[in-house]
Write an enzyme that holds these catalytic residues in place. Structure first.
Site, PDB file in Angstrom:
ATOM      1  N   ALA A 154       0.801  -1.222   0.000  1.00 49.71           N
ATOM      2  CA  ALA A 154       0.000   0.000   0.000  1.00 49.71           C
ATOM      3  C   ALA A 154       0.838   1.279   0.000  1.00 49.71           C
ATOM      4  O   ALA A 154       1.907   1.339   0.600  1.00 49.71           O
ATOM      5  CB  ALA A 154      -0.955   0.041   1.169  1.00 49.71           C
ATOM      6  N   THR A 155       0.274   2.272  -0.688  1.00 52.99           N
ATOM      7  CA  THR A 155       1.039   3.498  -0.883  1.00 52.99           C
ATOM      8  C   THR A 155       0.270   4.456  -1.788  1.00 52.99           C
ATOM      9  O   THR A 155      -0.766   4.101  -2.336  1.00 52.99           O
ATOM     10  CB  THR A 155       2.379   3.125  -1.568  1.00 52.99           C
ATOM     11  OG1 THR A 155       3.289   4.147  -1.357  1.00 52.99           O
ATOM     12  CG2 THR A 155       2.226   2.911  -3.033  1.00 52.99           C
ATOM     13  N   THR A 156       0.829   5.641  -1.979  1.00 54.32           N
ATOM     14  CA  THR A 156       0.427   6.479  -3.110  1.00 54.32           C
ATOM     15  C   THR A 156       1.689   7.029  -3.755  1.00 54.32           C
ATOM     16  O   THR A 156       2.515   7.658  -3.076  1.00 54.32           O
ATOM     17  CB  THR A 156      -0.460   7.666  -2.658  1.00 54.32           C
ATOM     18  OG1 THR A 156      -1.614   7.155  -1.998  1.00 54.32           O
ATOM     19  CG2 THR A 156      -0.900   8.490  -3.864  1.00 54.32           C
TER      20      THR A 156
END
Lengths: 255, 269
Positions: free
Chosen positions: A31-33
């Protein structure tokens, strides 16, 4: 004598990824952006710093925007173990090619190298233990233009003509990027370095607002996103004092 | 025919003589440490003789281009696999030479039924801190030596001695001073090599003394200028000031023009 470092590694028994075991149900770090868009002088690539495993925040100082060589950057979303390994292979591959063949690998060649690694990693990606969805951005010296590409987990590559996003927070920023670029005061491609950096900080702050797996700015801890700029002169890292000043003057209102 | 020991010793002796002749007209290589990093210099005719091996390692060579390429590739492979499997800090010139190519060169030299490697190699290593820089040189028979402030490659050990003596008397702190010193040292070596070659050709014996060979700076620069016809000055720098992990860069013609002594820069095309 082909200057292919990955081939050399494989000849020595190296295997990328760990296929064959299902990782479904396990809490893998993901998960991340991450985002990249073109601005007036080149490409800006930015990413938040949170790494999560299920509901747990594993780490909040991750650098997901990795400098591969003087003119290219790979931003990573997905399983960090595999993503960092891919980045290390790419870094060595580009250096090895330059040093053996006495010329830089073409931008096209760099894109293919990443696609090849993703294809080799399909089994691990589908098993749920090694999915990586990166963005690759760099300066194409041949065509004298900065470019952005994004990939799916199977290794298909797509050019992000104006921008590209990846990670769990990407749906939020994708919509904003489209809006800003189409109806905003000025298109992304005409923004100055400062305007582009402010935009990146705002976008990642929005992503953190709506996606628990994206880390926002933590002013008390002095934690700001990673922002890197790629121009004809090479990769520049935006230092924390500059980010802090821009965040406080142009972003923090209402946060 | 080489079963008897003395025959083998004789064969190795012949091979040494053969190899010495191969280097007689080669271009010397000079490496010096300066405040900006490590400067390597040679004069080449088309094919370069200075290369990047790893982040902080540079390669200079004399000899047959195909043999140099073979060993350069060996070094590149070893360095990159080691750098990937362990870390960049574990890729050291010392390990690459002692456990990598020196045994290969020695074996090629002593296997009298096979062709030897016609190579002399210099490996320059930029330390993580100033004062930790170093050089390794390997002779065609696999003998290697470690040096700290400067190193040279030339056709014979006596020419190398002469160049080292000249270097010992020089001061080079800035890059500009280092360029001046390596150019003049190269001239000392090249003049001595040509002198030795002519002596052998004429059997008369050249009468020029070593003092005359190491003449004043102006005479050395004039020699370089004469030798620049059809050749190019090749300079590479392991640059401490370069950002990023790779410290190697070549000095382009514009930069070289600014750094060379004025009467040489005007001759640079």
């Amino acid at each position: 004598m082909q200057g292919d470092f990955y081939q050399l590694l494989k000849e020595q028994g190296y295997v990328l990824g760990t296929p064959g075991h299902s990782g479904v149900g396990q809490s893998l770090t993901t998960a991340t952006t991450i985002l990249a868009f073109k601005y007036r002088d080149g490409v800006l690539v930015a990413g938040d710093r949170r790494a999560t495993a299920g509901n747990m925040v594993m780490y909040d100082r991750t650098d997901k925007v990795l400098e591969i060589d003087r003119h290219s950057v790979m931003a990573i979303a997905g399983v960090p173990a595999t993503a960092y390994e891919m980045a290390r292979i790419l870094e060595h591959s580009f250096k090895y090619y330059r040093r053996t063949q006495l010329q830089e690998l073409s931008f096209e060649g760099k894109l293919r190298a990443l696609a090849k690694l993703l294809k080799e990693n399909v089994a691990a990606a589908l098993a749920g233990t090694g999915a990586v969805v990166p963005i690759f951005a760099g300066y194409d010296a041949e065509q004298e233009v900065a470019k952005i590409y994004f990939y799916d987990i199977l290794g298909a590559e797509f050019e992000g003509v104006e921008y590209a996003v990846s990670g769990s927070g990407s749906p939020t920023v994708r919509g904003i990027l489209h809006y800003v670029n189409t109806w905003g005061e000025q298109p992304l491609g005409t923004m100055s370095q400062e305007q582009a950096t402010v935009q990146a900080l705002r976008l990642l702050t929005c992503a953190a607002e709506f996606d628990s797996a994206t880390g926002g700015v933590n002013r008390e801890a002095g934690l700001y996103p990673i922002v890197k700029l790629i121009t004809a002169a090479g990769v520049t890292v935006m230092e924390d004092p500059s980010l802090r000043s821009l965040f406080e003057s142009k972003v923090s209102k209402g946060v | 025919m080489y079963e008897e020991p003395y025959r083998w010793v004789e064969a190795v002796g012949n091979r040494r003589q053969y190899l010495d002749e191969q280097f007689a007209q080669g271009s010397p290589v000079v490496g010096v440490v300066c405040d900006q990093g490590i400067l390597l210099m040679t004069m080449s005719k088309g094919t370069p003789k200075l290369y990047e091996i790893y982040d902080r390692l540079a390669f200079g060579g004399m000899g047959h281009p195909a043999d140099l390429e073979k060993l350069r590739f060996m070094l590149l492979e070893m360095a990159h696999v080691e750098g990937f499997n362990r870390s960049a800090a574990d890729v050291t010139g010392s390990r690459l030479v002692k456990y990598g190519i020196a045994p290969v060169v020695k074996q090629a030299f002593e296997e009298v039924f096979k062709a030897p490697s016609i190579v002399k190699i210099m490996l320059a290593e930029l330390g993580q801190k100033a004062g930790k820089d170093g050089f390794l040189t390997i002779n065609y028979d696999g003998v290697f030596e470690e040096k700290s402030q400067y190193a040279v490659l030339a056709a014979t050990s006596s020419v190398e001695q002469r160049m080292m003596e000249y270097l010992r008397r020089q001061d080079c702190v800035s890059l500009k001073e280092a360029v001046d010193v390596v150019i003049r040292t190269w001239a000392v070596g090249d003049r001595a090599q040509r002198q030795a070659h002519e002596t052998r050709e004429n059997h008369e014996g050249a009468k020029e003394s070593s003092d005359q060979l190491v003449a004043d700076s102006q005479a050395l620069l004039t020699h370089v200028r004469q030798r620049m016809e059809g050749k190019a000055i090749e300079c590479a720098l392991l640059d401490r000031q370069v950002s990023g992990t790779s410290k190697y860069r070549t000095l382009g013609s514009v930069e070289l023009k600014a750094l060379l002594p004025s009467d040489l820069s005007s001759a640079l095309t």
